[in-house]
Design an enzyme around this catalytic site. Structure first.
Site, PDB file in Angstrom:
ATOM      1  N   CYS A 134      75.792  -5.996  55.148  1.00 53.38           N
ATOM      2  CA  CYS A 134      75.858  -4.668  54.517  1.00 53.38           C
ATOM      3  C   CYS A 134      74.808  -3.727  55.085  1.00 53.38           C
ATOM      4  O   CYS A 134      75.096  -2.569  55.412  1.00 53.38           O
ATOM      5  CB  CYS A 134      75.699  -4.800  53.013  1.00 53.38           C
ATOM      6  SG  CYS A 134      74.238  -5.721  52.493  1.00 53.38           S
ATOM      7  N   HIS A 171      71.032  -1.207  47.994  1.00 52.78           N
ATOM      8  CA  HIS A 171      69.857  -1.123  48.856  1.00 52.78           C
ATOM      9  C   HIS A 171      69.547   0.345  49.103  1.00 52.78           C
ATOM     10  O   HIS A 171      70.452   1.186  49.103  1.00 52.78           O
ATOM     11  CB  HIS A 171      70.136  -1.777  50.216  1.00 52.78           C
ATOM     12  CG  HIS A 171      70.577  -3.198  50.166  1.00 52.78           C
ATOM     13  ND1 HIS A 171      69.776  -4.216  49.721  1.00 52.78           N
ATOM     14  CD2 HIS A 171      71.748  -3.795  50.534  1.00 52.78           C
ATOM     15  CE1 HIS A 171      70.419  -5.365  49.819  1.00 52.78           C
ATOM     16  NE2 HIS A 171      71.620  -5.135  50.305  1.00 52.78           N
TER      17      HIS A 171
END
Lengths: 361, 361
Positions: free
Chosen positions: A140, A220
């Site tokens: 990711c 994130h």
């Protein structure tokens, strides 16, 4: 129709299966799972043929009253392409099975790069993956940085990039993860694995990465610095990024301060599971000081690799070029105009709100 | 003895008062507080003369049965130097009072730089503050970065510095602060105020800072990049930093992964309130790539400015040079050998475990 088997039906696998089903040129041959938990129940309700990852596991499904279509080797045999969405490290163990059946395989970024012929990002390395027997969709974070760096490198050149990745401690369902009330350098050593991983997509990129872990589960967040080779101004960078379909440059008037509001926006817009498939870049953060570009972006770790997996299927099947594939993928799942586009007509655009079970079983 | 009044007895003021009391050449003339809360109770138990911040507030102290020595104007009149540790913005309102009494004043980093003649960091700008009528001890983050950048600039030169400050959302007692389960760019705009604030100490430093806020209360954590003017290797940088008394280079064998263990270490070592007065730099993070230095450091926002305030008192009183003052300060509070030094003999070194009330009232 490309028949796609999805081996591993957890955080990534279940999303990839839904995105595959939404494609006009693909069908879900089935999904394989280790245990008959809540996700397996939803898989059956969505009409996905359910396979056990091995013969020893079938009893647990029988006991739970879950109808199995077979075991994973049968699924692989019946698939044109398999997406391996098993936990990190397990994919490498499965590689031999895919080779035995001569089934092209898509691995995830938790595997070592040598699990596959090509490290894949649709924006940066699609063409290299066409017709490959195996590709690895990078993680990711690496996906989020690849999407960002590809257009910047093309437009301005990258002399050096430096990224601090402030990582969520775990996904919302990973209740055994931490930290609680702390900010951890993770890893303490520099660079974190993200820099070398980016080099599997951009071999010549000079990039240093620092990783941290915080008590958050939603996304994130990256603080990005790129020293450009050529002069730029913030507005032209903003326009460059805004033209990329998988980069969502957040307009300040949306008043989105973090991942919580981003997820709520995606939910309100009718996105399946509130997924943010795009990098979410704070428009007001895009700043240029001399040749130093700075920005903040949020990466939804559960979702951003989903369209990449779909494109990877077409790349290995070699049925479309990059432009065709990414457009098909995005139209089918409703990733046009970034999250805001979906907001205008959520029901028509979101595959998850339609009834399942029609086009692939 | 320098008689020091402490106006504001919250997170910073109470720590500064204890550190002042521990000095051989200073006494606490008294502390001023707005309300008779738990901190006021401890102040009285420690024997600090307690003053109300204004006449209208005295009734509340009387009602609570707290003996007042007077109001803050009396404290200022009786002090040789006043440390203003009131909330951000209130210090500027108090400046006129200090001028009226011709009492040199130390302000905190929450005030605008123009509140005082000099922005103060003991390592970087002590000499400029000697004999000044007013100085401003820069904020916890700016203090942490000033201590780090001063020796690096001297040894290698700084071409450019870039810092991501992952800030704690609030102190442990600030129960009205957030975020919960989110990572916020804060501010979204770049640079954050820390870069310009550093320039009040290092006018020529080329530095860009990015701020974030996370759900943690214990410390700030910085990811630091410095492009050096001259070549260096990681080991020599490590030795350079390790020689600085207010930089604690964490040896990996301590197995300290974050702020939680740092605070626990400081508590076990007998540090008052578990305070980490030093920057805590992960030794294993010190990395040099080309001329790019990288490291992680944790900054205890409640504590790192405490020794700086003590030194600022001597600077404005002009009773010692930098070397004399910092040595006096550190010896008196037990900041020798970094936290590990205290560990060897906590009772002898920690002023907070001794009985209060002897040397300044």
């Amino acid at each position: 129709m490309i028949q796609v088997g999805v081996n591993g039906y957890g955080t990534i696998g279940k999303r990839v299966a839904d995105a595959i089903r939404a494609q006009p040129d693909m069908a879900v041959a089935g999904v394989a799972k280790t245990s008959p938990n809540f996700e397996a129940k939803v898989a059956l309700e969505r009409g996905y043929p359910l396979y056990a990852v091995d013969a020893e596991r079938t009893a647990a499904f029988d006991d739970a009253g879950f109808d199995l279509a077979g075991t994973v080797d049968e699924l692989v045999a019946d698939s044109d392409v398999v997406v391996d969405a098993t936990p990190a490290g397990v994919g490498a163990e499965n590689a031999e099975l895919y080779r035995e059946h001569d089934t092209p395989a898509i691995f995830q970024g938790g595997e070592d790069p040598d699990v596959a012929e090509v490290s894949f990002n649709a924006r940066a390395s699609y063409e290299a993956a066409r017709g490959a027997d195996s590709v690895r969709v990078v993680s990711c974070n690496t996906t989020g940085l690849s999407r960002l760096f590809a257009p910047i490198a093309e437009a301005y050149g990258i002399e050096k990039a430096r990224v601090t990745l402030v990582r969520r401690g775990g996904d919302p369902g990973q209740t055994d993860r931490g930290p609680i009330n702390d900010t951890l350098p993770d890893p303490v050593e520099i660079p974190s694995h993200h820099g070398p991983d980016l080099n599997t997509v951009f071999p010549d990129l000079d990039v240093d990465t620092m990783g941290m872990k915080v008590p958050a589960t939603l996304m994130h967040t990256h603080s990005v610095n790129v020293t450009l080779e050529r002069e730029a101004d913030a507005e032209s960078v903003r326009e460059l990024l805004d033209a990329e379909s998988r980069l969502f440059v957040l307009p300040p008037e949306l008043d989105i301060d973090g991942a919580g509001k981003l997820k709520e926006f995606a939910q309100d817009a009718g996105r399946p599971r509130g997924d943010c498939w795009e990098n979410c870049i704070w428009g007001d953060s895009i700043t240029v000081e001399g040749r130093d570009l700075y920005l903040f972006q949020a990466i939804h770790q559960e979702a951003d690799v989903v369209p990449e997996n779909v494109d990877a299927v077409r790349a290995v099947a070699d049925t479309a070029d990059r432009e065709e594939s990414t457009t098909l993928t995005e139209d089918a799942i409703g990733l046009d105009g970034r999250i805001g586009g979906t907001l205008r007509d959520p029901v028509a655009r979101s595959p998850a709100v339609a009834d399942g079970g029609r086009d692939d079983d």
